[in-house]
Design an enzyme around this catalytic site. Structure first.
Site, short mmCIF file in Angstrom:
data_model
loop_
_atom_site.label_atom_id
_atom_site.label_comp_id
_atom_site.label_asym_id
_atom_site.label_seq_id
_atom_site.Cartn_x
_atom_site.Cartn_y
_atom_site.Cartn_z
N HIS A 63 1.00 -1.07 -0.12
CA HIS A 63 0.04 0.04 0.00
C HIS A 63 0.85 1.13 0.06
CE1 HIS A 63 -3.50 -2.46 1.17
NE2 HIS A 63 -2.61 -3.06 1.98
N ASP A 302 2.48 -6.72 2.55
CA ASP A 302 1.49 -5.74 2.93
C ASP A 302 1.96 -4.60 3.78
OD1 ASP A 302 -1.20 -4.71 3.49
OD2 ASP A 302 -1.27 -6.13 5.27
O1 DOR Z 1 -3.07 -3.56 8.48
C1 DOR Z 1 -3.55 -3.18 7.39
N1 DOR Z 1 -3.49 -1.95 6.86
N2 DOR Z 1 -4.01 -4.29 6.50
C2 DOR Z 1 -4.40 -4.05 5.14
O2 DOR Z 1 -4.74 -4.90 4.61
C3 DOR Z 1 -4.84 -2.53 4.74
C4 DOR Z 1 -3.69 -1.64 5.36
C5 DOR Z 1 -3.65 -0.32 5.08
O3 DOR Z 1 -4.00 -0.02 3.89
O4 DOR Z 1 -3.55 0.67 5.99
#
Ligand code: DOR
Length: 438
Positions: A63, A302
């Site tokens: 992300h 992630d």
């Molecule tokens: O902990 C997380 N944060 N898991 C996710 O899948 C999305 C992410 C985020 O975009 O902050």
């Protein structure tokens, strides 16, 4: 583009064996691998004596926050972190602002990435309850992302009646964030008022993860639809997949779900908060076993950065997520050097298998004709993860202080040196990834 000759490297070959020798790179491609290569004209030489050459890491779940959330991270800072961490390609998620749910925001992201990214890039399209036509036609994407839980607004597609039509139409890869939203909402009420972040792992519990994984698998089987389960976090899901995983389904695990557990809340508080949450130490063991046995196919970070200020809010107002791209390879190589797995397994999980799963041609192996996306790592020395050395804009890591080996010494993207011994070459730009039948 000048040619590059890497000399005396311990080169990981596609069969998992190592060759101590030379590798010639021309026009961004691997041209020759041999015990000794004669230097052609106009060649830059790298003496890699004592270093191990691996394919560049392909991180299939990150992300990177741009556009819209650049105070946390942006495509330049994130890709600098990638280059430092040996990550030469990434697949990025649609929860940016605007959401990547149609062609126009995808085109905007591709444009931004071409201007700002030091490494190669690909993007998911996000499913909403309403954008089925876009899911079928938007291009190029590595797959469709469904947040079955742990999201809000348009990107949440949590009810079976909304999810099923997505599985029923088209044949693109569907990647799911598998958590049962209804159960999470109900448990949030039950545990209301508790500010100890450790409660997060109980609210979004193992059953919430298992329920959603079962539903995604049921729909994937019904329509024989290519399914990828993102960041598997529990032993019960892994054991369920061991019995029920068809050949067209893949699953990934993050280094943090292998190496951190609920004990981390005591030490780093909300920095340990992520979705799906960290689990018990027993889950670490079962996930490792599933990875070693091939029930889990590969690794993703992630990478989900939030600022320290945001993370400093009291639970449940603290956001979930932690950064990962600049520590993932050394974390896993440190495990390999400790005897938990082999270096070639790490490379398979972090490069070869993601390339196969997402149909990315000519990447993920060191082979003539393949793209010269490479990382030279030092497996002899150990250095700690230091906050002041991090490139990610969020400026912290859950692994600070961990002593790791396998740190990248040189990272190469498309035949260009993008990182060398602590220095980034910010002139280098990656390319948009191509995907086969996705
Ligand atoms: O902990 C997380 N944060 N898991 C996710 O899948 C999305 C992410 C985020 O975009 O902050």
């Amino acid at each position: 583009m000048t040619a590059l000759l890497i000399r005396h490297a311990r080169i990981l070959l596609p069969d998992g064996e190592f060759l101590v020798g030379d590798i010639l790179i021309q026009q961004g491609k691997i041209v020759e691998i041999a015990p000794e290569i004669t230097e052609p004209d106009h060649t830059t030489i790298i003496d890699a004596t004592g270093l191990t050459l691996l394919p560049g890491v392909i991180d299939p779940q990150v992300h990177f926050r741009e556009p819209g959330l650049e105070h946390k991270e942006d495509l330049f800072t994130a890709s600098c972190a990638c280059a430092k961490g040996g990550v030469t390609s990434f697949l990025e998620m649609p929860n940016t602002r605007p959401l990547t749910t149609t062609q126009v925001p995808l085109d905007q992201k591709l444009q931004l990435a071409s201007q700002k990214c030091l490494v190669n890039y690909g993007f998911f399209i996000g499913a909403t309850p309403e954008n089925l036509p876009d899911l079928l036609t938007t291009n190029p994407v590595c797959g469709i992302k469904i947040f079955m839980g742990s999201s809000h607004g348009a990107l949440l597609v949590s009810r079976e009646a909304e999810i099923e039509p997505i599985f029923a139409r088209g044949d693109r890869l569907i990647a799911v964030h598998a958590e049962d939203q209804a159960r999470i909402v109900q448990r949030r009420q039950e545990f209301k008022g508790i500010t100890d972040p450790a409660i997060h792992s109980q609210i979004q519990d193992e059953t919430a993860a298992l329920n959603a994984t079962k539903l995604a698998l049921k729909l994937s089987k019904k329509y024989q639809r290519r399914l990828h389960i993102l960041h598997l976090s529990t032993g019960i899901e892994a054991e369920f997949l061991r019995e029920n995983k068809p050949s067209w389904v893949t699953a990934e695990v993050t280094p943090q779900h292998l190496l951190l557990n609920t004990e981390a809340y005591e030490k780093i508080g909300t920095l340990a908060q992520m979705n799906p949450p960290l689990r018990s130490p027993e889950n670490n063991q079962i996930l490792w076993k599933a990875l070693l046995d091939g029930v889990i196919d590969f690794i993703a970070t992630d990478h989900a950065p939030h600022t320290l200020e945001e993370k400093g809010k009291a639970y449940p107002n603290s956001p979930s997520g932690m950064p990962g791209v600049e520590t993932s390879l050394p974390l896993m190589l440190t495990q390999a050097m400790a005897g938990k797995c082999s270096v070639s397994q790490v490379s398979s999980w972090m490069s070869t298998k993601p390339a196969e799963a997402y149909n990315i041609p000519n990447k993920g192996l060191i082979k003539p004709g393949y793209d010269a996306d490479l990382v030279l790592v030092d497996l002899d020395n150990y250095r700690p993860v230091l906050r002041e050395e991090l490139q990610t804009k969020c400026g912290w890591s859950p692994f600070e202080g961990w002593s790791l080996t396998g740190w990248p010494v040189i990272t190469i993207v498309g035949g260009n040196i993008v990182y060398e011994r602590g220095k980034l070459n910010t002139e280098v730009r990656g390319k948009a990834l191509q995907f086969g039948d996705n």
